[in-house]
Design an enzyme around this catalytic site. Structure first.
Site, PDB file in Angstrom:
ATOM      1  N   ARG A  99      30.334  -2.378  30.840  1.00 15.28           N
ATOM      2  CA  ARG A  99      28.935  -2.619  31.258  1.00 15.28           C
ATOM      3  C   ARG A  99      28.951  -3.663  32.376  1.00 15.28           C
ATOM      4  NH1 ARG A  99      25.030  -6.255  30.194  1.00 15.28           N
ATOM      5  NH2 ARG A  99      22.876  -5.546  30.067  1.00 15.28           N
TER       6      ARG A  99
ATOM      7  N   LYS B  39      29.816 -13.025  33.604  1.00  7.83           N
ATOM      8  CA  LYS B  39      29.388 -13.916  32.516  1.00  7.83           C
ATOM      9  C   LYS B  39      29.940 -15.325  32.663  1.00  7.83           C
ATOM     10  CE  LYS B  39      27.809 -10.694  29.038  1.00  7.83           C
ATOM     11  NZ  LYS B  39      28.004 -10.006  27.761  1.00  7.83           N
TER      12      LYS B  39
END
Ligand code: 7PM
Length: 280
Positions: free
Chosen positions: A255, A221
């Site tokens: 995840r 991210k």
């Protein structure tokens, strides 16, 4: 801790890795989604072989920057992948969507977990989840995907995320979704600055109210872009550092894109935790 996902009983006493499987159109192929679907199925199988304990299938309609996709297109991309993986793998397959029509099609195809960045707030989504015996992942997001990073603001991010998740758990229980079907997620990067993401990751135990398991998604991210000045393909080490810290803080599901590497990091962190790892 056993998470009930339809007929699966997922043992979360040691953390598991959820593999991210995006079914996106191949910019090199000229129409027809067969190639994308076949490629996604192969990637899902490879992630399971690499040690994923769950596969999260997404049609990419709700992501910031992604082009809008119709509900039918999202179903046409994801349902055949969910059906094939559910048939071929022993692990639960999840759908990453907010749309009740996609939820229904995914359940029909065998999805055992409903992963919703909108925490089942779209009209009809909570009812669709409640009518099934699938598990649900309730994620916190401030604002909507297209604009959420414009000026995120919180007085106390940890308290606000906890109160939001608490309210969504109550809504689920009221609709008939038992606690043993619920996962919680602070939504790293969803309407949050770097400082908000770090605050949440530093206070994960405060989000573990009522013993519900936590899912954390940080893989590749933009927080790592900001912290490390690295492009998306060079964020594995940063992602593993957070995966390790999250496991030590009690996270149950990670995840991620990089399965084998994260499985190793999770094994090491879990062993440290089981040996009484403590700060000080
Ligand atoms: C663009 C921006 C592409 C963001 C992809 C993303 C999460 C999730 C996503 C998460 C849960 C990504 C995200 N992130 N579901 N779906 N938790 N539960 O980086 O953190 O994969 S999409």
């Amino acid at each position: 801790m056993l998470l009930h996902c339809r007929h699966h009983r997922l043992d979360l006493s040691t953390p598991i890795v959820m593999g991210i499987l995006n079914v996106t159109p191949d910019s090199f192929s000229d129409g027809g989604r067969f190639v994308d679907v076949q490629r996604a199925i192969e990637h899902g199988i490879a992630m399971a072989q690499a040690g994923a304990g769950m596969i999260d299938v997404g049609g990419e309609s709700t992501r910031p920057g992604a082009q809008a996709v119709s509900e039918q297109e999202e179903i046409d991309r994801t349902a055949p992948v969910i059906a094939a993986l559910t048939r071929q793998l022993a692990i639960p397959v999840s759908i990453d969507t907010s749309k009740p029509g996609v939820i229904a099609a995914a359940l029909q195809a065998g999805a055992a977990l409903l992963n919703d960045v909108r925490a089942l707030r779209e009209p009809g989504a909570l009812a669709a989840a409640a009518a099934s015996d699938a598990a649900v992942c309730l994620m916190h997001m401030q604002g909507a995907p297209r604009t959420m990073q414009q000026d995120p603001h919180y007085a106390d991010v940890v308290r606000e995320v906890r109160e939001f998740l608490d309210e969504r758990v109550a809504a689920c229980e009221h609709a008939g979704i038992e606690r043993n079907r619920i996962l919680l997620d602070p939504g790293i990067g969803f309407g949050k600055r770097l400082s908000h993401n770090l605050q949440l990751l530093a206070h994960l135990p405060a989000l573990r109210f009522a013993g519900l398991p936590l899912l954390i998604g940080v893989s590749r991210k933009s927080m790592f872009g900001e912290l490390l000045q690295r492009p998306v393909e060079q964020r594995l080490a940063g992602s593993l550092a957070v995966a390790t810290a999250a496991v030590l803080a009690g996270a149950s599901v990670l995840r991620v894109h990089d399965i084998a590497e994260t499985v190793d990091a999770v094994k090491v962190a879990s062993a440290l935790k089981a040996s009484g790892y403590a700060i000080n």
